[in-house]
Design a protein around this motif. Structure first.
Motif, PDB file in Angstrom:
ATOM      1  N   LEU A  99       1.912   1.890  -3.562  1.00 37.68           N
ATOM      2  CA  LEU A  99       0.813   2.525  -4.290  1.00 37.68           C
ATOM      3  C   LEU A  99       0.662   3.987  -3.889  1.00 37.68           C
ATOM      4  N   ASP A 100       0.756   4.262  -2.601  1.00 38.97           N
ATOM      5  CA  ASP A 100       0.581   5.634  -2.122  1.00 38.97           C
ATOM      6  C   ASP A 100       1.640   6.561  -2.694  1.00 38.97           C
ATOM      7  N   ILE A 149      -2.809   4.934 -11.455  1.00 39.50           N
ATOM      8  CA  ILE A 149      -1.693   4.061 -11.101  1.00 39.50           C
ATOM      9  C   ILE A 149      -0.525   4.188 -12.070  1.00 39.50           C
ATOM     10  N   PHE A 201      -3.453   7.085  -1.831  1.00 37.60           N
ATOM     11  CA  PHE A 201      -4.202   5.886  -2.194  1.00 37.60           C
ATOM     12  C   PHE A 201      -5.685   6.077  -1.879  1.00 37.60           C
ATOM     13  N   TYR A 252       0.835  -1.205   0.000  1.00 36.80           N
ATOM     14  CA  TYR A 252       0.000   0.000   0.000  1.00 36.80           C
ATOM     15  C   TYR A 252       0.870   1.256   0.000  1.00 36.80           C
ATOM     16  N   THR A 305      -7.967  -4.142  -3.428  1.00 32.10           N
ATOM     17  CA  THR A 305      -7.829  -3.211  -2.306  1.00 32.10           C
ATOM     18  C   THR A 305      -9.166  -2.872  -1.664  1.00 32.10           C
ATOM     19  N   TRP A 350      -7.434   8.102  -4.522  1.00 31.37           N
ATOM     20  CA  TRP A 350      -7.604   7.284  -5.729  1.00 31.37           C
ATOM     21  C   TRP A 350      -8.708   6.253  -5.528  1.00 31.37           C
ATOM     22  N   LEU A 398       0.864   7.171  -6.362  1.00 33.91           N
ATOM     23  CA  LEU A 398      -0.309   8.030  -6.536  1.00 33.91           C
ATOM     24  C   LEU A 398      -0.095   9.434  -5.989  1.00 33.91           C
TER      25      LEU A 398
END
Length: 235
Positions: free
Chosen positions: A147-148, A157, A189, A144, A173, A192, A151
């Motif tokens: 991803l954070d 992504i 995240f 995560y 998720t 998004w 983003l």
């Protein structure tokens, strides 16, 4: 009419969302055939013909690239097929295409398997193994975090545009609470996630087959999903 053999799981929802995002409509352009993985439908000979790894989803498109029917298994391959068929959600330029593909591989090879193991040991394992729970919960938090960070620099992504990378990652998720994640710790995240959740096609996609799914409570279903039934030799 595209036939989709699926169940209400993250990998199944990837394809349900993709079809709806591409402009196909359930009941008009595609059909959802339930493969109840808790009842053992994934081991039936007819399903194994199109999905030899006994996993959902799989599709059969009567109008394949050469005008003949084609069957495809593995959710990532199906996303790529539908992107090529419709010309949507996978960029044409080589650089942008590989930006998307690397994040699709991130989901297929890392995010999905690790969050799956996390969910298994936190929720389904018959005994609570502290080492396994900590191992996969920490890995989930790390992913995560990846991803954070991505983003924080891009609205989606793989960059500026919504793509099959977003479609692949989002369903995995949705269950962040049960994965031991505090979503407020990942603000980019979270933004998004809320944006993707609000898309009409996404809302339609995640509802497909959910009315058939039941809580995993009986030993037979557990064996079919996690036990000896998985390892039987099949013709």
């Amino acid at each position: 009419m595209i036939d989709v053999y699926s169940w209400a799981t993250p990998n199944g929802h990837k394809i349900h969302i993709m079809l709806e995002e591409c402009g196909y409509r359930l009941g008009k352009d595609w059909l959802a055939h339930p493969i109840d993985i808790g009842a053992g439908d994934q081991f039936k000979p007819d399903f194994l013909k199109i999905s030899p790894n006994n996993k959902i989803p799989a599709i059969v498109d009567p109008n394949g690239p050469d005008g003949k029917p084609i069957s495809i298994f593995e959710s990532g391959a199906i996303l790529l097929y539908l992107a090529a068929k419709t010309g949507k959600f996978l960029p044409k330029s080589t650089r942008a295409k590989y930006d998307v593909l690397q994040w699709l591989m991130f989901q297929m090879g890392g995010l999905g398997p690790m969050l799956g193991q996390n969910h298994h040991f936190r929720t389904y394992a018959p005994e609570k193994i502290e080492y396994a729970i900590n191992r996969y919960t920490n890995e989930a938090k790390r992913l995560y975090g990846v991803l954070d960070r991505q983003l924080s620099k891009h609205p989606f992504i793989a960059g500026k545009e919504y793509s099959i990378a977003d479609i692949a990652i989002f369903p995995w998720t949705r269950n962040w609470k049960n994965q031991g994640i505090e979503i407020d710790e990942f603000p980019h995240f979270k933004k998004w996630f809320e944006k993707i959740s609000a898309r009409p096609a996404v809302r339609r996609g995640v509802e497909v087959l959910t009315n058939l799914r039941k809580p995993l409570t009986d030993d037979k279903a557990r064996d079919l999903l996690f036990g000896a039934s998985q390892y039987q030799k099949r013709k």
